[in-house]
Design a protein around this motif. Sequence first.
Motif, PDB file in Angstrom:
ATOM      1  N   LEU A   1      -2.967  -7.762   6.990  1.00 27.15           N
ATOM      2  CA  LEU A   1      -2.198  -6.505   6.151  1.00 27.15           C
ATOM      3  C   LEU A   1      -1.626  -6.106   7.434  1.00 27.15           C
ATOM      4  N   VAL A   2       0.243  -5.820   7.411  1.00 27.82           N
ATOM      5  CA  VAL A   2       1.029  -6.226   8.265  1.00 27.82           C
ATOM      6  C   VAL A   2       1.828  -4.533   7.625  1.00 27.82           C
ATOM      7  N   LYS A   3       2.549  -4.305   8.595  1.00 18.56           N
ATOM      8  CA  LYS A   3       3.287  -3.609   8.350  1.00 18.56           C
ATOM      9  C   LYS A   3       4.841  -3.811   8.108  1.00 18.56           C
ATOM     10  N   ASP A   4       5.670  -2.879   7.066  1.00 16.99           N
ATOM     11  CA  ASP A   4       6.823  -3.781   6.497  1.00 16.99           C
ATOM     12  C   ASP A   4       7.675  -3.942   7.729  1.00 16.99           C
TER      13      ASP A   4
ATOM     14  N   SER B   1       0.887  -0.795   0.364  1.00 14.48           N
ATOM     15  CA  SER B   1      -0.190   0.422   0.084  1.00 14.48           C
ATOM     16  C   SER B   1       1.033   2.020  -0.124  1.00 14.48           C
TER      17      SER B   1
ATOM     18  N   SER C   1       2.565  -0.586   4.244  1.00  9.07           N
ATOM     19  CA  SER C   1       1.575  -1.611   4.846  1.00  9.07           C
ATOM     20  C   SER C   1       2.058  -2.808   3.820  1.00  9.07           C
TER      21      SER C   1
ATOM     22  N   ASP D   1       6.552  -5.654  10.200  1.00  9.71           N
ATOM     23  CA  ASP D   1       6.006  -6.493  11.795  1.00  9.71           C
ATOM     24  C   ASP D   1       5.859  -8.126  11.730  1.00  9.71           C
TER      25      ASP D   1
END
Length: 765
Positions: free
Chosen positions: A694-697, A655, A659, A699
Amino acid sequence: MKTTTIRLAGLTFLALAAGSARAASAPNAIRAIDVAERGGAVEIDIRGTRAPSYTVFKLQDPPRLVLDLAGADVSQLASPIQVGKDGVLAISTAQYKDDKSSVGRVVVALEPGARYEVGPRGDAVAVKVTRGAAQAAAPAPAPAPVAVATAPAAPADNVVSRRADEAPVSRAATAVTGVRVSPDRVSLAVDGDVGRIEVIELANPPRLALDLFGVSRAPRAAVPGAGPFRQVRFGRDQGKVRVVLDAAAGLPSFQLKRVPGAVVVALGEAAPAVAQPAAPARAAAPALVARAAPEPAAAPAPSAAAPVAPVSMRVHAEAAAAAAEPSAAPHRKDDYAGRRITLDFHDIDIRNLLRLIADVSKKNIVVADDVTGKVTVSLRNVPWDQALDLVLRTKGLDKEELGNVIRVAKYEQIAKERQARLDAIKSQAPLLPLKVRLIPVNFTRANEVSARVKDLLSERGTVSTDDRTNVLIVKDVAENLEKAEKLVRNLDTEIPQVLIESRIVEASSNFSRAVGVQWGGNASFSPATGNSTGLSFPNTVGATGASGGGPTTGTASAPNYAVNLPAAIGQGSGGGIGLVFGSASGAFNLNLRLSALESTGVVKTISAPKIATIDNKEATIGQGLSIPFSQTSAAGVNTTFIEAKLELKVTPHVSADGSILLKIKATNNSPNSSLTGANGQPSISKREAETEVLVKDGDTTVIGGIYTRSTARHESDVPWLSKIPVLGFFFRGRSESDDHTELLIFITPRILNRQPLAQNAVAGG
């Protein structure tokens, strides 16, 4: 009481008949501007040869009160008048005149927060100004420092225009993290949202300054420019960072845009809210207004515009700064971003209203000769461009914009001209020469973008691809070739690459315990043992345990158990003890065996598949076995293979905010030899998880977990006897078990080309 009066000497004024006819034949000569201090207020009387007809409106940034006197002449008054008291900084005048009419303008520069009242008083217009509550307690500033405060980075005479651009903030920016310069835009990457941006155009030399409020960090070194700008440099001040774009020649037209994570100066686009420099006819305007306010007091009056109508109603330009143009979508007709104004007129001539809008908007407006009539408007706090559209629609008019000039004419006339231009373009299209341009494609396949390029071409245009060099071959007129190349540059961006690391953890533990007892023996009453019964029948009596076999004599080497409830012991597990009790004659023998078992086991299995892929492309990685299964049918024996393997399937989508949306299917199937089919083939133990997260870079998330626990307790008893207290222990066996299994799946995505991705996001604004 002190009174300052500026009058004209040596002039004789003739009294003319009242009415609009007299106003049209001879100007209302403004004889004097009287400034007096009365009771903490400044009273200004603007006196003419007759009672002036006027229109009043207030401008902000900086605050000033503008009075337009219809049919008046202020050219003979000395200007500017320095005041510097009770909310009034100075007073200046300007004269507008054409073949049909004249308008005299009086500009009162105000302190922030000053209040005013305007009304007629005999042959004069009376203006009363008082300080606001915040300024009343402090001494009035001297006129001289005002010029320094308004433009701290440059002399006020160098300021061409100035405006503020404000927007709501969800996460305030604190630093400028990067700069990207191209011939058509300058992109400033920031780590959040900038709430207030002041845009200042400067001359001598020409440059554009952006004050980013709330930002405290910026690059130290200047960045080389491109196109109309030579370089981009930075300076820091209390509470803001100033970005200066040094122009190579003159300042180009531009528009300030906000995109996620960046502030963009788009070149070659009209900026509706940016004040334009004054026209040459404005060069003789009072110097005080230019010093006290970087923004000109008003836009020059178009030569074709009519004077302000003789009405004494007020129009206020609201203090709100112009909103930024939307950046995520093209500008639509109903997206209005002009300075907000309030209009309240009854039967005002439409030409006069258009001139008033031109003053507020800093636009030049040209009105066709056949645009006439009156209009009644009552609009409060609306953007000026929306007010203009509403007025034009009401009167059946339309507009077209050419740079900083708006042309107003009847709707039919403009529509007819547009159609004529389209027809001319269509008629010339077949005559234009065709050219060929080779457009290389770097990050995608040329055939994937050729269809989109084809949509931009004319009927004579063609596009083909060379797969060996990955180049588009486009043939069309020059204008369409430019469009095609620009589209390819926007689409041909580096695709984000994502590394997906997973951990599949299986943990199991088991516990079992068993306690058992075995005992038995034999008894014999016979002559051989010397204890016969002494009877003819039964002369011999024998008894032995039944669960271990038939009657026999002997010891523990061949026990006959009456109770046979052992624990399942054997080599490498559990333990037991055996006891034998016997008589000397062998008539009585007792055999006893106690057995016990306890076992504990812990098993951990960690699988770590890892795979990299590009954005929006599915990737699969797996390892395992293919187990053959035989199937017998009329056609013979057919062998099929069933896979039992560890496999990870994932499709990532990156995104705009960094993310990563992951579509995941993870399986860890293995053969289970404890459960077999009819032909001896093992069964398949399946462990699967399928989801979207949906995951943060960088994490880590747990996408699935399965926890099972199995407990069991088993008892083997001899009826009735096992219930006897204490002695019942020798008539029962006990076993129990407790098994735990747990499955966890961890996922960690990482963007491999993070820095190019951030630059593309800024450039895409």
